[in-house]
Design a protein around this motif. Structure first.
Motif, mmCIF file in Angstrom:
data_model
loop_
_atom_site.group_PDB
_atom_site.id
_atom_site.type_symbol
_atom_site.label_atom_id
_atom_site.label_comp_id
_atom_site.label_asym_id
_atom_site.label_seq_id
_atom_site.Cartn_x
_atom_site.Cartn_y
_atom_site.Cartn_z
ATOM 1 N N ASP A 61 59.498 41.215 38.134
ATOM 2 C CA ASP A 61 59.286 42.076 39.005
ATOM 3 C C ASP A 61 58.007 42.963 38.488
ATOM 4 O O ASP A 61 58.617 44.022 38.012
ATOM 5 C CB ASP A 61 60.693 43.193 39.682
ATOM 6 C CG ASP A 61 60.312 43.506 40.760
ATOM 7 O OD1 ASP A 61 59.037 43.039 41.230
ATOM 8 O OD2 ASP A 61 60.898 45.045 41.390
ATOM 9 N N ASP A 62 57.100 42.729 39.466
ATOM 10 C CA ASP A 62 55.474 42.614 38.587
ATOM 11 C C ASP A 62 54.684 42.751 39.518
ATOM 12 O O ASP A 62 54.589 41.800 40.591
ATOM 13 C CB ASP A 62 55.177 42.044 36.926
ATOM 14 C CG ASP A 62 54.748 42.400 36.737
ATOM 15 O OD1 ASP A 62 54.016 43.952 36.133
ATOM 16 O OD2 ASP A 62 54.393 41.808 35.143
ATOM 17 N N ILE A 63 53.248 43.162 39.210
ATOM 18 C CA ILE A 63 52.482 42.992 40.357
ATOM 19 C C ILE A 63 50.866 43.134 38.621
ATOM 20 O O ILE A 63 51.420 43.021 37.830
ATOM 21 C CB ILE A 63 52.597 44.904 40.721
ATOM 22 C CG1 ILE A 63 51.274 45.514 39.511
ATOM 23 C CG2 ILE A 63 52.742 44.500 41.967
ATOM 24 C CD1 ILE A 63 51.222 46.641 40.516
ATOM 25 N N TRP A 64 49.767 41.937 39.965
ATOM 26 C CA TRP A 64 49.162 41.810 39.004
ATOM 27 C C TRP A 64 47.368 41.713 39.849
ATOM 28 O O TRP A 64 47.573 42.048 41.154
ATOM 29 C CB TRP A 64 48.843 40.363 38.701
ATOM 30 C CG TRP A 64 47.490 39.439 38.325
ATOM 31 C CD1 TRP A 64 47.001 40.134 37.103
ATOM 32 C CD2 TRP A 64 47.183 38.372 38.725
ATOM 33 N NE1 TRP A 64 46.101 39.587 37.190
ATOM 34 C CE2 TRP A 64 46.452 38.219 37.930
ATOM 35 C CE3 TRP A 64 47.187 37.187 39.619
ATOM 36 C CZ2 TRP A 64 45.337 37.092 38.138
ATOM 37 C CZ3 TRP A 64 46.932 36.362 39.616
ATOM 38 C CH2 TRP A 64 45.669 36.330 39.224
ATOM 39 N N GLU A 65 46.555 42.941 39.326
ATOM 40 C CA GLU A 65 44.818 42.768 39.861
ATOM 41 C C GLU A 65 44.119 42.495 39.661
ATOM 42 O O GLU A 65 43.560 42.676 38.259
ATOM 43 C CB GLU A 65 45.162 44.420 39.845
ATOM 44 C CG GLU A 65 46.515 45.662 40.471
ATOM 45 C CD GLU A 65 45.616 47.055 40.506
ATOM 46 O OE1 GLU A 65 44.765 47.151 40.534
ATOM 47 O OE2 GLU A 65 46.733 47.262 40.211
#
Length: 133
Positions: A128-132
């Protein structure tokens, strides 16, 4: 010591008073009135691009959700709507096997007009992660 102690005390108090008034004047906030008729320019509409993606998993997944702000994708490959030049991409992967171990998901993203982007999400459990990019 020379001079009257009372006179010296009055001189010190006067010096402190003058210094205090000078500091109060320097640090006093001045009220500045904002211009009334100035309007903010309207924000430019955000350009949404269709990007193709591929997701490589290290194990079998029970549930996948890849989201960039529009409609989330739930497959291992396809197209994703990416808003603007600096999107925020979130990935959620729930694994079918709950045994302990290190797992990863590699995302390859191809946005039109930009070079191919790749990112590896890793976790010891569900991802459960985000990437920019």
């Amino acid at each position: 010591m020379r001079g009257s102690p009372l006179l010296r005390t009055l001189i010190v108090l006067a010096a402190l008073l003058v210094t205090g008034l000078a500091l109060a004047r320097l640090t006093h906030s001045r009220s500045v009135q904002a211009p009334v008729d100035k309007e903010e320019p309207a924000a430019a509409p955000v350009e949404i691009k269709k990007a193709s993606f591929e997701l490589f998993l290290s194990s079998t997944a029970k549930e996948i959700s890849l989201d960039a702000g529009a409609a989330p994708a739930t497959t291992l490959s396809g197209s994703l709507e990416v808003p603007g030049d600096h999107p925020v991409i979130s990935l959620r992967v729930a694994w079918t096997d709950n045994s302990p171990g290190h797992r990863f998901a590699k995302l390859r993203l191809e946005i039109p007009g930009k070079p191919t982007l790749e990112h590896v999400f890793d976790s010891s459990g569900d991802i459960d992660d985000i990437w920019e990019p």
